[in-house]
Design a protein around this motif. Structure first.
Motif, PDB file in Angstrom:
ATOM      1  N   GLY A   1       0.793  -1.228   0.000  1.00  0.00           N
ATOM      2  CA  GLY A   1       0.000   0.000   0.000  1.00  0.00           C
ATOM      3  C   GLY A   1       0.821   1.271   0.000  1.00  0.00           C
ATOM      4  O   GLY A   1       0.332   2.330   0.401  1.00  0.00           O
TER       5      GLY A   1
ATOM      6  N   ALA B   1       0.836   3.711  -4.162  1.00  0.00           N
ATOM      7  CA  ALA B   1      -0.111   4.789  -4.423  1.00  0.00           C
ATOM      8  C   ALA B   1       0.223   6.032  -3.601  1.00  0.00           C
ATOM      9  O   ALA B   1       0.040   7.155  -4.060  1.00  0.00           O
ATOM     10  CB  ALA B   1      -1.531   4.322  -4.111  1.00  0.00           C
ATOM     11  N   THR B   2       0.748   5.808  -2.395  1.00  0.00           N
ATOM     12  CA  THR B   2       1.151   6.942  -1.555  1.00  0.00           C
ATOM     13  C   THR B   2       2.172   7.795  -2.298  1.00  0.00           C
ATOM     14  O   THR B   2       2.102   9.022  -2.307  1.00  0.00           O
ATOM     15  CB  THR B   2       1.748   6.430  -0.234  1.00  0.00           C
ATOM     16  OG1 THR B   2       0.745   5.706   0.460  1.00  0.00           O
ATOM     17  CG2 THR B   2       2.236   7.569   0.629  1.00  0.00           C
ATOM     18  N   MET B   3       3.122   7.137  -2.942  1.00  0.00           N
ATOM     19  CA  MET B   3       4.153   7.884  -3.676  1.00  0.00           C
ATOM     20  C   MET B   3       3.590   8.449  -4.980  1.00  0.00           C
ATOM     21  O   MET B   3       3.970   9.539  -5.408  1.00  0.00           O
ATOM     22  CB  MET B   3       5.317   6.926  -3.958  1.00  0.00           C
ATOM     23  CG  MET B   3       6.662   7.585  -4.147  1.00  0.00           C
ATOM     24  SD  MET B   3       7.023   8.885  -2.961  1.00  0.00           S
ATOM     25  CE  MET B   3       8.340   8.157  -2.054  1.00  0.00           C
ATOM     26  N   GLN B   4       2.664   7.712  -5.592  1.00  0.00           N
ATOM     27  CA  GLN B   4       2.110   8.162  -6.872  1.00  0.00           C
ATOM     28  C   GLN B   4       1.249   9.412  -6.723  1.00  0.00           C
ATOM     29  O   GLN B   4       1.018  10.106  -7.715  1.00  0.00           O
ATOM     30  CB  GLN B   4       1.266   7.043  -7.501  1.00  0.00           C
ATOM     31  CG  GLN B   4       2.113   5.919  -8.095  1.00  0.00           C
ATOM     32  CD  GLN B   4       1.271   4.744  -8.531  1.00  0.00           C
ATOM     33  OE1 GLN B   4       0.385   4.310  -7.796  1.00  0.00           O
ATOM     34  NE2 GLN B   4       1.540   4.218  -9.707  1.00  0.00           N
ATOM     35  N   THR B   5       0.771   9.685  -5.516  1.00  0.00           N
ATOM     36  CA  THR B   5      -0.045  10.891  -5.346  1.00  0.00           C
ATOM     37  C   THR B   5       0.786  12.091  -4.890  1.00  0.00           C
ATOM     38  O   THR B   5       0.239  13.140  -4.590  1.00  0.00           O
ATOM     39  CB  THR B   5      -1.175  10.650  -4.318  1.00  0.00           C
ATOM     40  OG1 THR B   5      -0.604  10.105  -3.141  1.00  0.00           O
ATOM     41  CG2 THR B   5      -2.217   9.723  -4.868  1.00  0.00           C
TER      42      THR B   5
ATOM     43  N   THR C   1       7.217  11.681 -10.290  1.00  0.00           N
ATOM     44  CA  THR C   1       6.643  11.242 -11.560  1.00  0.00           C
ATOM     45  C   THR C   1       6.893   9.746 -11.750  1.00  0.00           C
ATOM     46  O   THR C   1       7.700   9.135 -11.033  1.00  0.00           O
ATOM     47  CB  THR C   1       7.293  11.998 -12.734  1.00  0.00           C
ATOM     48  OG1 THR C   1       8.683  11.634 -12.775  1.00  0.00           O
ATOM     49  CG2 THR C   1       7.170  13.494 -12.579  1.00  0.00           C
TER      50      THR C   1
ATOM     51  N   THR D   1       0.188   7.271 -13.653  1.00  0.00           N
ATOM     52  CA  THR D   1      -1.161   7.560 -13.177  1.00  0.00           C
ATOM     53  C   THR D   1      -1.568   8.944 -13.654  1.00  0.00           C
ATOM     54  O   THR D   1      -0.701   9.786 -13.902  1.00  0.00           O
ATOM     55  CB  THR D   1      -1.220   7.528 -11.627  1.00  0.00           C
ATOM     56  OG1 THR D   1      -0.184   8.350 -11.104  1.00  0.00           O
ATOM     57  CG2 THR D   1      -1.105   6.117 -11.107  1.00  0.00           C
ATOM     58  N   PRO D   2      -2.866   9.218 -13.782  1.00  0.00           N
ATOM     59  CA  PRO D   2      -3.995   8.342 -13.485  1.00  0.00           C
ATOM     60  C   PRO D   2      -4.155   7.218 -14.507  1.00  0.00           C
ATOM     61  O   PRO D   2      -3.795   7.395 -15.668  1.00  0.00           O
ATOM     62  CB  PRO D   2      -5.200   9.295 -13.521  1.00  0.00           C
ATOM     63  CG  PRO D   2      -4.761  10.482 -14.281  1.00  0.00           C
ATOM     64  CD  PRO D   2      -3.292  10.593 -14.164  1.00  0.00           C
ATOM     65  N   VAL D   3      -4.670   6.091 -14.015  1.00  0.00           N
ATOM     66  CA  VAL D   3      -4.787   4.896 -14.829  1.00  0.00           C
ATOM     67  C   VAL D   3      -6.135   4.875 -15.543  1.00  0.00           C
ATOM     68  O   VAL D   3      -7.166   5.076 -14.920  1.00  0.00           O
ATOM     69  CB  VAL D   3      -4.671   3.640 -13.932  1.00  0.00           C
ATOM     70  CG1 VAL D   3      -4.918   2.377 -14.738  1.00  0.00           C
ATOM     71  CG2 VAL D   3      -3.312   3.594 -13.279  1.00  0.00           C
ATOM     72  N   ARG D   4      -6.056   4.639 -16.852  1.00  0.00           N
ATOM     73  CA  ARG D   4      -7.311   4.558 -17.619  1.00  0.00           C
ATOM     74  C   ARG D   4      -7.833   3.121 -17.599  1.00  0.00           C
ATOM     75  O   ARG D   4      -9.002   2.884 -17.384  1.00  0.00           O
ATOM     76  CB  ARG D   4      -7.053   5.011 -19.059  1.00  0.00           C
ATOM     77  CG  ARG D   4      -8.308   5.339 -19.840  1.00  0.00           C
ATOM     78  CD  ARG D   4      -7.966   6.042 -21.137  1.00  0.00           C
ATOM     79  NE  ARG D   4      -7.422   7.365 -20.943  1.00  0.00           N
ATOM     80  CZ  ARG D   4      -8.145   8.451 -20.702  1.00  0.00           C
ATOM     81  NH1 ARG D   4      -9.457   8.358 -20.621  1.00  0.00           N
ATOM     82  NH2 ARG D   4      -7.574   9.630 -20.525  1.00  0.00           N
ATOM     83  N   ARG D   5      -6.900   2.176 -17.824  1.00  0.00           N
ATOM     84  CA  ARG D   5      -7.304   0.765 -17.873  1.00  0.00           C
ATOM     85  C   ARG D   5      -6.487  -0.006 -16.850  1.00  0.00           C
ATOM     86  O   ARG D   5      -5.265  -0.058 -16.940  1.00  0.00           O
ATOM     87  CB  ARG D   5      -7.046   0.215 -19.282  1.00  0.00           C
ATOM     88  CG  ARG D   5      -7.627  -1.153 -19.496  1.00  0.00           C
ATOM     89  CD  ARG D   5      -7.362  -1.653 -20.911  1.00  0.00           C
ATOM     90  NE  ARG D   5      -7.312  -3.105 -20.919  1.00  0.00           N
ATOM     91  CZ  ARG D   5      -6.224  -3.808 -20.639  1.00  0.00           C
ATOM     92  NH1 ARG D   5      -5.101  -3.195 -20.362  1.00  0.00           N
ATOM     93  NH2 ARG D   5      -6.249  -5.120 -20.637  1.00  0.00           N
ATOM     94  N   LEU D   6      -7.174  -0.566 -15.896  1.00  0.00           N
ATOM     95  CA  LEU D   6      -6.496  -1.312 -14.836  1.00  0.00           C
ATOM     96  C   LEU D   6      -6.512  -2.794 -15.192  1.00  0.00           C
ATOM     97  O   LEU D   6      -7.587  -3.364 -15.392  1.00  0.00           O
ATOM     98  CB  LEU D   6      -7.231  -1.072 -13.512  1.00  0.00           C
ATOM     99  CG  LEU D   6      -6.459  -1.317 -12.225  1.00  0.00           C
ATOM    100  CD1 LEU D   6      -5.224  -0.444 -12.141  1.00  0.00           C
ATOM    101  CD2 LEU D   6      -7.352  -1.072 -11.026  1.00  0.00           C
TER     102      LEU D   6
ATOM    103  N   ILE E   1      -5.185  -0.501  -7.655  1.00  0.00           N
ATOM    104  CA  ILE E   1      -4.357   0.697  -7.755  1.00  0.00           C
ATOM    105  C   ILE E   1      -3.849   1.098  -6.373  1.00  0.00           C
ATOM    106  O   ILE E   1      -2.767   1.645  -6.222  1.00  0.00           O
ATOM    107  CB  ILE E   1      -5.137   1.864  -8.415  1.00  0.00           C
ATOM    108  CG1 ILE E   1      -4.209   3.029  -8.739  1.00  0.00           C
ATOM    109  CG2 ILE E   1      -6.301   2.324  -7.576  1.00  0.00           C
ATOM    110  CD1 ILE E   1      -3.387   2.838  -9.959  1.00  0.00           C
ATOM    111  N   ALA E   2      -4.615   0.809  -5.361  1.00  0.00           N
ATOM    112  CA  ALA E   2      -4.199   1.138  -3.988  1.00  0.00           C
ATOM    113  C   ALA E   2      -4.890   0.213  -3.013  1.00  0.00           C
ATOM    114  O   ALA E   2      -5.902  -0.390  -3.338  1.00  0.00           O
ATOM    115  CB  ALA E   2      -4.562   2.579  -3.663  1.00  0.00           C
TER     116      ALA E   2
END
Lengths: 381, 323
Positions: free
Chosen positions: A87, A90-94, A98, A369-374, A380-381
């Motif tokens: 988990g 996602a913390t880093m992705q927000t 980059t 991210t943001p992801v269009r197709r997962l 994602i998180a």
């Protein structure tokens, strides 16, 4: 791209590795194993008349590459999906980090760890250098290639960790891919060489087989000085050589050599093979890098011009020792020139670099991210 | 280097205005599908600066998926989102500067100490090292984690990790907070502190969107509630409007017979609930009038209270028909 954020990611990875794994233990074991292998190689060749430096160097370098290919994937093959599982991805992705900084930071951290392992092997390579027979340039070049190869290995692990949800799956896929490069290419080359072997008719200038059966001299009634008492076959001369055709099997390795070029061991070996005073492949003692290099370059050259006349006459006709040595020297020089023209490592290194770049591109795409197709099965998180 | 890489104030702070368009969060007709599963079907909401907006709904209602879209992690299949007027799909980095996101179940790097986690996050937001250190101490104090600052994150309890997640969300002074179940795992004192913290942040101008299952707490914390179910917005209401909602009241009296007679006389429909009686009343005014009538009836009322909190009642009413 921000260097600060890139280093933030790399530093985070390094701190995690150092604190959560038994890193010092692994490094210590690495040093002991390489030390033992180097010592064993030195012990094995110390009493022979061949130069021990190249033997030590070849063995140590190959061992570093082998262990590196075992250890480096364990650093990167779980880095993205492991973070996702904990988990923290996602913390880093927000944050402002980059996707490029994230991927390259992780790659940099793994590569730095690999370089740490490589650095601990340097004293043993220095020992090989001190034993003589190796140029400093050769050490530098093969270390450079080794460095790139280990970075590629790290990149492949990174790619699989971004492609799969489970760390176990990415680790298995990474090791399978590396096994394919190391063992699979070799097996594929050998099988393909058998499949692509064909019978051809070649024109030969030499002593025909009939000479050895038909020209037996009957025993002499009275022994003469300088001649055997029983029957013998006289050494053929230039006049005994004729031109004839022969059917023989030819493996078209010139079409298959790229398979060898994909092999990291071939790339490292061929980049800076041993160059001893002996010009023949096996004349310089235990030098596996040279054997691999010459073998792969010969494979690239292949069967050569099958329409040309094969001159075997010189191998069998009577000559003085000086003439034979001169012929051999000329042949060795020709072989060396031919091999110099058929280097394999630039192609192999090019392929590996392309593989590494491709792996990084895939990994970057997967953490963007943001992801269009997962992909199915991933969160994602 | 893009203009986004230029040093910027670490978040514009609560007083930072939007670069254009509406401030706060505006979600319009958003839909998101995963394979065959429609996680979010049609959600619309507005969360204004200076307010705490509660996002409530049953499990699987699409709250977390919506928050992932707001946090710039997912792209909506349809609809539009703006945060301070910025579209998180077209300019995610600008949005990331403004938002503080706290996921449900905050994961952290186990090998790092609490303080190191926040220093790392500060660096990831381009905070200068000195400022990151100072901000770390500030937010640690805000979430009451100062005493645990040098502990490894892996030894924290779930509640302490939630507080660390809150600190991480606040570190870069975001203008918008997106909090997914922030009270989960918190002890009663920590919940009260969280409520007070969010109220103070909202009072300073921050947009706060918070999802939770603990409706009684949301009622004390939130200014506005958005109820979602089945991936759709069911209802949006101001929390101070909840007292006007229809809800059930439970009445206990020493003389039950007189109580029932008084209810019949007032034409109030009642249901027996054990030794007590339940009635449905449309808002607090109607409840007050009935209580005044009962006081003179001789029923000797001993207990008179709503069965559910106002927000609970609104939630139950809104989601009842979807069960």
């Amino acid at each position: 791209m921000s260097r600060k954020r890139l280093w933030t990611v790399a530093r985070l990875e390094l701190v995690q590795r150092v604190r959560t794994s038994r890193w010092p233990v692994v490094l210590g074991a690495w040093v002991v194993v390489i030390g033992l292998v180097t010592f064993a190689a030195w012990w094995a060749v110390r009493t022979t008349d061949v130069a021990s430096g190249p033997s030590l160097y070849d063995v140590t370098t190959f061992f570093v590459l082998m262990l590196g290919m075992l250890i480096v994937p364990s650093l990167t093959a779980t880095t993205v999906n492991g973070d996702r599982e904990h988990g923290v991805l996602a913390t880093m992705q927000t944050t402002l980090v980059t996707s490029w900084e994230l991927v390259l930071g992780k790659l940099l951290a793994s590569w730095l760890v690999a370089m740490c392992f490589l650095a601990t092997a340097l004293p043993f390579l220095a020992w090989a250098w001190a034993a003589g027979g190796i140029g400093f340039g050769r050490i530098l070049l093969s270390l450079l290639v080794l460095t790139v190869v280990l970075a590629v290995v790290a990149a492949v692990g990174l790619m699989f960790s971004s492609l799969t949800a489970r760390p176990v799956a990415s680790a298995v896929l990474t090791y399978l891919s590396l096994a394919t490069l190391v063992v699979g290419t070799l097996i594929a080359f050998l099988l393909a060489a058998v499949i692509m072997t064909e019978e051809v008719t070649v024109t030969v200038r030499g002593v025909p087989d009939s000479y050895w059966s038909a020209e037996v001299t009957p025993p002499l009634d009275e022994p003469q000085p300088g001649l055997p008492s029983e029957g013998f076959i006289p050494q053929p001369t230039e006049d005994d050589c004729t031109t004839f055709t022969r059917r023989q099997s030819v493996a078209h390795t010139e079409r298959l050599w790229p398979l060898l070029a994909l092999n990291p061991f071939v790339v490292v070996a061929d980049a800076a093979p041993s160059r001893t005073s002996e010009s023949s492949t096996f004349g310089g003692g235990f030098t596996p890098m040279r054997w691999i290099s010459d073998g792969s370059r010969d494979a690239r050259h292949g069967a050569g011009d099958l329409d040309a006349v094969v001159d075997e006459c010189g191998d069998v006709i009577a000559r003085t020792e000086a003439e034979s040595e001169d012929t051999q020297r000329q042949r060795d020089v020709a072989d060396r020139e031919r091999r110099d023209e058929n280097a394999v490592w630039p192609w192999g290194l090019g392929f590996l670099v392309a593989l590494g770049v491709g792996s990084v591109l895939v990994a970057e795409r997967r953490v963007r991210t943001p992801v269009r197709r997962l992909p199915s099965g991933t969160r994602i998180a | 280097m893009s203009s986004d890489d230029a040093p910027v104030p670490p978040g514009d702070g609560p007083t930072g205005g939007p670069p254009g368009g509406a401030a706060g969060i505006v979600v319009t007709g958003v839909r998101r599908v995963f394979g065959d599963v429609v996680a979010v079907d049609d959600i619309s909401l507005v969360a204004r600066p200076g307010e705490v907006t509660a996002l409530i709904g049953p499990n699987g209602a699409g709250k977390t998926t919506l928050m992932l879209m707001l946090a710039t992690l997912l792209v909506p299949d349809r609809g539009a989102i703006t945060i301070d007027g910025i579209d998180p799909v077209t300019d995610p980095r600008a949005v990331r500067r403004r938002i503080g996101w706290m996921p449900d179940g905050f994961g952290t790097w186990d090998a790092l100490t609490v303080r190191e986690v926040l220093h790392t996050i500060g660096a990831a937001y381009d905070l200068p090292a000195a400022e990151a250190r100072a901000r770390t101490e500030e937010v640690l104090a805000q979430v009451h984690l100062g005493d645990l600052a040098d502990r490894r994150a892996r030894v924290l309890s779930r509640g302490q990790k939630q507080r660390l997640g809150m600190a991480r969300a606040l570190l870069h002074r975001p203008t918008t907070l997106i909090l997914d179940e922030p009270a989960s795992g918190l002890d009663p004192r920590s919940r009260i502190e969280l409520r007070d913290l969010l109220r103070s942040l909202a009072a300073a101008g921050t947009t706060v969107l918070v999802s939770s299952h603990i409706l009684t707490e949301l009622q004390e914390m939130a200014d506005r509630a958005v109820i979602v179910a089945g991936g759709r917005t069911i209802e949006t209401q101001a929390v101070d409007g909840a007292p006007r909602a229809l809800r059930t009241w439970r009445i206990a009296a020493q003389d039950r017979t007189r109580l029932v007679e008084a209810l019949d006389a007032a034409a109030v429909v009642w249901r027996a609930a054990g030794t007590t009686v339940d009635v449905d009343l449309a808002g607090d005014d109607e409840a007050a009038e009935l209580l005044a009538g009962l006081a003179g009836s001789g029923a000797r009322v001993t207990a008179y209270a709503p069965v559910h909190g106002a927000m609970e009642a609104a939630y139950l009413a809104a989601t009842e028909e979807r069960r």
